[in-house]
Design a protein around this motif. Sequence first.
Motif, PDB file in Angstrom:
ATOM      1  N   VAL A   1       8.360   8.615   8.290  1.00 47.29           N
ATOM      2  CA  VAL A   1       7.265   7.917   8.337  1.00 47.29           C
ATOM      3  C   VAL A   1       6.934   7.598   9.772  1.00 47.29           C
ATOM      4  O   VAL A   1       7.815   7.437  10.569  1.00 47.29           O
ATOM      5  CB  VAL A   1       7.447   6.583   7.497  1.00 47.29           C
ATOM      6  CG1 VAL A   1       6.247   5.524   7.588  1.00 47.29           C
ATOM      7  CG2 VAL A   1       7.564   6.809   6.011  1.00 47.29           C
TER       8      VAL A   1
ATOM      9  N   PRO B   1      -2.914   2.497   5.209  1.00 45.40           N
ATOM     10  CA  PRO B   1      -2.968   2.172   6.607  1.00 45.40           C
ATOM     11  C   PRO B   1      -3.474   3.335   7.423  1.00 45.40           C
ATOM     12  O   PRO B   1      -3.311   4.527   6.935  1.00 45.40           O
ATOM     13  CB  PRO B   1      -1.872   1.526   7.112  1.00 45.40           C
ATOM     14  CG  PRO B   1      -0.748   1.869   6.181  1.00 45.40           C
ATOM     15  CD  PRO B   1      -1.386   2.538   4.701  1.00 45.40           C
TER      16      PRO B   1
ATOM     17  N   ARG C   1       6.588  -2.386  -6.514  1.00 46.90           N
ATOM     18  CA  ARG C   1       5.132  -2.334  -5.857  1.00 46.90           C
ATOM     19  C   ARG C   1       4.049  -2.539  -6.999  1.00 46.90           C
ATOM     20  O   ARG C   1       3.028  -3.171  -6.692  1.00 46.90           O
ATOM     21  CB  ARG C   1       4.957  -1.019  -5.211  1.00 46.90           C
ATOM     22  CG  ARG C   1       3.565  -0.725  -4.954  1.00 46.90           C
ATOM     23  CD  ARG C   1       3.330   0.300  -3.751  1.00 46.90           C
ATOM     24  NE  ARG C   1       3.874   1.368  -4.136  1.00 46.90           N
ATOM     25  CZ  ARG C   1       4.040   2.332  -3.243  1.00 46.90           C
ATOM     26  NH1 ARG C   1       3.960   2.295  -1.915  1.00 46.90           N
ATOM     27  NH2 ARG C   1       4.647   3.569  -3.601  1.00 46.90           N
TER      28      ARG C   1
ATOM     29  N   TRP D   1      -2.924   3.276  10.321  1.00 49.61           N
ATOM     30  CA  TRP D   1      -1.578   3.111  11.549  1.00 49.61           C
ATOM     31  C   TRP D   1      -0.278   3.883  10.897  1.00 49.61           C
ATOM     32  O   TRP D   1       0.396   3.889  11.856  1.00 49.61           O
ATOM     33  CB  TRP D   1      -1.647   1.576  12.110  1.00 49.61           C
ATOM     34  CG  TRP D   1      -1.500   0.553  10.967  1.00 49.61           C
ATOM     35  CD1 TRP D   1      -2.244   0.020  10.331  1.00 49.61           C
ATOM     36  CD2 TRP D   1      -0.237   0.323  10.297  1.00 49.61           C
ATOM     37  NE1 TRP D   1      -1.977  -0.966   9.195  1.00 49.61           N
ATOM     38  CE2 TRP D   1      -0.765  -0.672   9.301  1.00 49.61           C
ATOM     39  CE3 TRP D   1       1.155   0.759  10.520  1.00 49.61           C
ATOM     40  CZ2 TRP D   1       0.632  -1.380   8.485  1.00 49.61           C
ATOM     41  CZ3 TRP D   1       1.990   0.278   9.466  1.00 49.61           C
ATOM     42  CH2 TRP D   1       1.661  -0.702   8.657  1.00 49.61           C
ATOM     43  N   ALA D   2      -0.515   4.146   9.871  1.00 53.06           N
ATOM     44  CA  ALA D   2       0.927   5.028   9.579  1.00 53.06           C
ATOM     45  C   ALA D   2       0.481   6.145   8.568  1.00 53.06           C
ATOM     46  O   ALA D   2      -0.482   6.278   7.905  1.00 53.06           O
ATOM     47  CB  ALA D   2       1.675   3.973   8.751  1.00 53.06           C
TER      48      ALA D   2
ATOM     49  N   LYS E   1       4.888   5.159  12.134  1.00 49.56           N
ATOM     50  CA  LYS E   1       4.075   3.894  12.411  1.00 49.56           C
ATOM     51  C   LYS E   1       3.742   3.376  13.875  1.00 49.56           C
ATOM     52  O   LYS E   1       4.632   3.648  14.504  1.00 49.56           O
ATOM     53  CB  LYS E   1       4.725   2.712  11.732  1.00 49.56           C
ATOM     54  CG  LYS E   1       5.277   2.834  10.456  1.00 49.56           C
ATOM     55  CD  LYS E   1       6.072   1.859   9.920  1.00 49.56           C
ATOM     56  CE  LYS E   1       6.900   2.109   8.476  1.00 49.56           C
ATOM     57  NZ  LYS E   1       7.654   1.264   8.116  1.00 49.56           N
TER      58      LYS E   1
ATOM     59  N   TYR F   1      12.035  -1.823   5.573  1.00 49.39           N
ATOM     60  CA  TYR F   1      11.365  -1.119   6.383  1.00 49.39           C
ATOM     61  C   TYR F   1       9.903  -1.818   6.865  1.00 49.39           C
ATOM     62  O   TYR F   1       9.247  -1.150   7.583  1.00 49.39           O
ATOM     63  CB  TYR F   1      11.020   0.232   5.911  1.00 49.39           C
ATOM     64  CG  TYR F   1      10.083   0.544   4.623  1.00 49.39           C
ATOM     65  CD1 TYR F   1       8.722  -0.248   4.512  1.00 49.39           C
ATOM     66  CD2 TYR F   1      10.542   0.926   3.316  1.00 49.39           C
ATOM     67  CE1 TYR F   1       8.246  -0.204   3.242  1.00 49.39           C
ATOM     68  CE2 TYR F   1       9.846   1.123   2.206  1.00 49.39           C
ATOM     69  CZ  TYR F   1       8.653   0.380   2.370  1.00 49.39           C
ATOM     70  OH  TYR F   1       7.990   0.515   0.948  1.00 49.39           O
TER      71      TYR F   1
ATOM     72  N   LEU G   1       0.969  -1.258   0.008  1.00 44.74           N
ATOM     73  CA  LEU G   1      -0.081   0.004  -0.076  1.00 44.74           C
ATOM     74  C   LEU G   1       0.896   1.314   0.115  1.00 44.74           C
ATOM     75  O   LEU G   1       2.168   1.165   0.352  1.00 44.74           O
ATOM     76  CB  LEU G   1      -0.898  -0.025   1.344  1.00 44.74           C
ATOM     77  CG  LEU G   1      -1.683  -1.350   1.106  1.00 44.74           C
ATOM     78  CD1 LEU G   1      -2.447  -1.439   2.681  1.00 44.74           C
ATOM     79  CD2 LEU G   1      -3.091  -1.016   0.084  1.00 44.74           C
ATOM     80  N   SER G   2       0.144   2.251  -0.213  1.00 47.32           N
ATOM     81  CA  SER G   2       0.999   3.624  -0.133  1.00 47.32           C
ATOM     82  C   SER G   2       0.804   3.981   1.252  1.00 47.32           C
ATOM     83  O   SER G   2      -0.019   3.507   1.968  1.00 47.32           O
ATOM     84  CB  SER G   2       0.415   4.639  -1.108  1.00 47.32           C
ATOM     85  OG  SER G   2      -0.717   4.850  -0.954  1.00 47.32           O
ATOM     86  N   LEU G   3       1.200   5.547   1.415  1.00 47.41           N
ATOM     87  CA  LEU G   3       0.781   6.190   2.654  1.00 47.41           C
ATOM     88  C   LEU G   3       0.076   7.441   2.572  1.00 47.41           C
ATOM     89  O   LEU G   3       0.106   7.987   1.469  1.00 47.41           O
ATOM     90  CB  LEU G   3       2.185   6.357   3.192  1.00 47.41           C
ATOM     91  CG  LEU G   3       3.158   5.480   3.791  1.00 47.41           C
ATOM     92  CD1 LEU G   3       4.674   5.982   3.986  1.00 47.41           C
ATOM     93  CD2 LEU G   3       2.549   5.056   5.144  1.00 47.41           C
TER      94      LEU G   3
ATOM     95  N   GLU H   1      10.567   6.859  11.108  1.00 51.10           N
ATOM     96  CA  GLU H   1      11.663   6.419  10.121  1.00 51.10           C
ATOM     97  C   GLU H   1      12.113   7.427   8.939  1.00 51.10           C
ATOM     98  O   GLU H   1      11.044   8.133   8.742  1.00 51.10           O
ATOM     99  CB  GLU H   1      11.278   4.981   9.455  1.00 51.10           C
ATOM    100  CG  GLU H   1      11.044   3.956  10.629  1.00 51.10           C
ATOM    101  CD  GLU H   1      10.315   2.756  10.072  1.00 51.10           C
ATOM    102  OE1 GLU H   1       9.611   2.085  10.628  1.00 51.10           O
ATOM    103  OE2 GLU H   1      10.384   2.736   8.817  1.00 51.10           O
ATOM    104  N   PRO H   2      13.088   7.341   8.461  1.00 54.38           N
ATOM    105  CA  PRO H   2      13.208   8.482   7.270  1.00 54.38           C
ATOM    106  C   PRO H   2      12.481   7.603   6.185  1.00 54.38           C
ATOM    107  O   PRO H   2      12.337   6.529   5.815  1.00 54.38           O
ATOM    108  CB  PRO H   2      14.583   8.488   7.023  1.00 54.38           C
ATOM    109  CG  PRO H   2      15.198   7.161   7.418  1.00 54.38           C
ATOM    110  CD  PRO H   2      14.369   6.781   8.615  1.00 54.38           C
ATOM    111  N   LYS H   3      11.738   8.528   5.147  1.00 52.93           N
ATOM    112  CA  LYS H   3      11.286   8.052   4.146  1.00 52.93           C
ATOM    113  C   LYS H   3      11.857   8.288   3.090  1.00 52.93           C
ATOM    114  O   LYS H   3      12.154   9.294   2.118  1.00 52.93           O
ATOM    115  CB  LYS H   3       9.762   8.913   3.755  1.00 52.93           C
ATOM    116  CG  LYS H   3       8.899   8.402   2.666  1.00 52.93           C
ATOM    117  CD  LYS H   3       7.625   8.883   2.693  1.00 52.93           C
ATOM    118  CE  LYS H   3       6.670   8.171   1.597  1.00 52.93           C
ATOM    119  NZ  LYS H   3       7.436   8.546   0.065  1.00 52.93           N
TER     120      LYS H   3
HETATM  121  C1  LIG Z   1       4.988   2.933   1.546  1.00 54.52           C
HETATM  122  C2  LIG Z   1       5.979   2.936   2.864  1.00 54.52           C
HETATM  123  C3  LIG Z   1       7.151   3.392   2.883  1.00 54.52           C
HETATM  124  N1  LIG Z   1       7.989   3.440   3.744  1.00 54.52           N
HETATM  125  N2  LIG Z   1       9.321   4.071   4.053  1.00 54.52           N
HETATM  126  C4  LIG Z   1       9.586   3.605   5.419  1.00 54.52           C
HETATM  127  N3  LIG Z   1      10.595   4.251   6.095  1.00 54.52           N
HETATM  128  N4  LIG Z   1       8.486   2.743   5.954  1.00 54.52           N
HETATM  129  C5  LIG Z   1       7.452   2.571   4.988  1.00 54.52           C
HETATM  130  N5  LIG Z   1       6.437   2.263   5.060  1.00 54.52           N
HETATM  131  C6  LIG Z   1       5.400   2.042   4.014  1.00 54.52           C
HETATM  132  O1  LIG Z   1       4.118   1.531   3.919  1.00 54.52           O
HETATM  133  C7  LIG Z   1       3.941   0.701   5.121  1.00 54.52           C
HETATM  134  C8  LIG Z   1       3.409   1.648   6.374  1.00 54.52           C
HETATM  135  C9  LIG Z   1       2.771   0.095   4.722  1.00 54.52           C
END
Ligand SMILES: Cc1c[n+]2nc(N)[nH]c2nc1OC(C)C
Length: 321
Positions: A286, A305, A134, A307-308, A288, A223, A79-81, A111-113
Motif C-alpha cells: 500500500v 482515497p 469494516r 491519496w492511497a 500512501k 496501519y 474505505l477500501s483501496l 507498507e505491506p498489505k
Molecule cells: C484498506 C487499507 C488497507 N491497508 N493496509 C495497509 N498496510 N494500509 C492500509 N490502508 C487501508 O486503507 C486506508 C488507506 C484508508
Amino acid sequence: MDTATRIAELRLRIEDANRRYHGLDAPHITDAHYDALVRELEALERAHPELASTDSPTRKVGAAPSGRFAEVVHAVPMLSLGNAFEEGEVADFVRRIRERLDRDELAFSAEPKLDGLAISLRYENGVFVQGATRGDGATGENVTANLRTISVIPETLEGEGWPKVLEVRGEVYMARADFERWNEHARLHGGKVLANPRNGAAGSLRQIDSTLTAKRPLSFFAYGIGQVEGGTLPATHSATLAKLRDWGFPVSDLATVVEGVDGLLDYYRRIGDARDGLPFDIDGVVYKLDDIAGQREMGFVSRAPRWAIAHKFPAQEQATV
Ligand SMILES: Cc1c[n+]2nc(N)[nH]c2nc1OC(C)C
C-alpha cells in the motif's frame, strides 16, 4: 452478449462473491478472478455511463453486516483501496497527486498489505472500549469481546500524549506458522481445518462465542487512524505509525517512507522478492501520500482515497474452485 446484459451479469457475480467473502468467510473464486470481474465492470461502466448505477458493487465496500453482532456505525468510514496492477498505473497515481498538489517531490508511506480482516479499535481515555469489523465501510459488526482475546491488541495505551478518543485501524491476521500448526492439530484431533490464513482470521473474529476465538492464534498490525478527538496527531502518516508503536500497537517493521515513483516501485520489488519468506500472507503493498494535509487536499473518490492505492502482486493461490 450485449453490454447491458454483461454489466448485469458482472454485478450479480461480484455481489455474490462479496457475500461469500465478507459474509460467509468462504470465497469460491480466487482474489485474482474477483479483481478481474471488478475491473471489467468498472471499464464497462466507464465506457457506458448511461448504464452506471449508484448501487453497483463498484461503488460499495465489503458487504452488509451479517446481523449476528450488534452494529457499529463508523464515525469515519472504513474505505477500501483502489488497485494498481501495472507499473504505469502507479506512475498515473503519482502524476495525479503531483499535478493536483503542484509539488515535485512526493514522500509516500509504503507498507505491506496484509491479507487479513480490516478492523477498527476505539480507545477512550487510553482504554480499549470497542472494536468493529469494516462491514460495508459505513457500518461494521461489534466484535469487541473477540478482539480482547488477541494478546497484541493493547487493553490500555502505553506512553503518553494520546488523544481522549483514538480509533486505530489495522488488519487482524493469522501468521502462516500459526495457521499450519492449527491445521496440523485440527487434522489430528478433528477440529476445523482452515482453508487459508485469511479465512482463519475472519472466521475466528466472527465467532459468536469468544472462548472459541481465544483458542485461535490471531495477531494484528495497525496501519492507520479513524476518529480522533481531544488531541492532535503528527503531520505525516509515518510519524503517526511511530506514535502508534509508542502507544503499544504492533506496526509492521516493513513500513517505510520512499520518494516518488522510483521509490515506490523499488519497494514493490523488494517486498515482492521477500514475499514468500514473510511470516504472514500479503496480497500487495500500500502506498500512501505521507503528508496528512496533502491527503486531505486529495480527498476520496466514491469508495477509496485518491491519496492511497494498493499495488497487488500476481495471484499466487491455486484456483480453489
Ligand atoms: C484498506 C487499507 C488497507 N491497508 N493496509 C495497509 N498496510 N494500509 C492500509 N490502508 C487501508 O486503507 C486506508 C488507506 C484508508
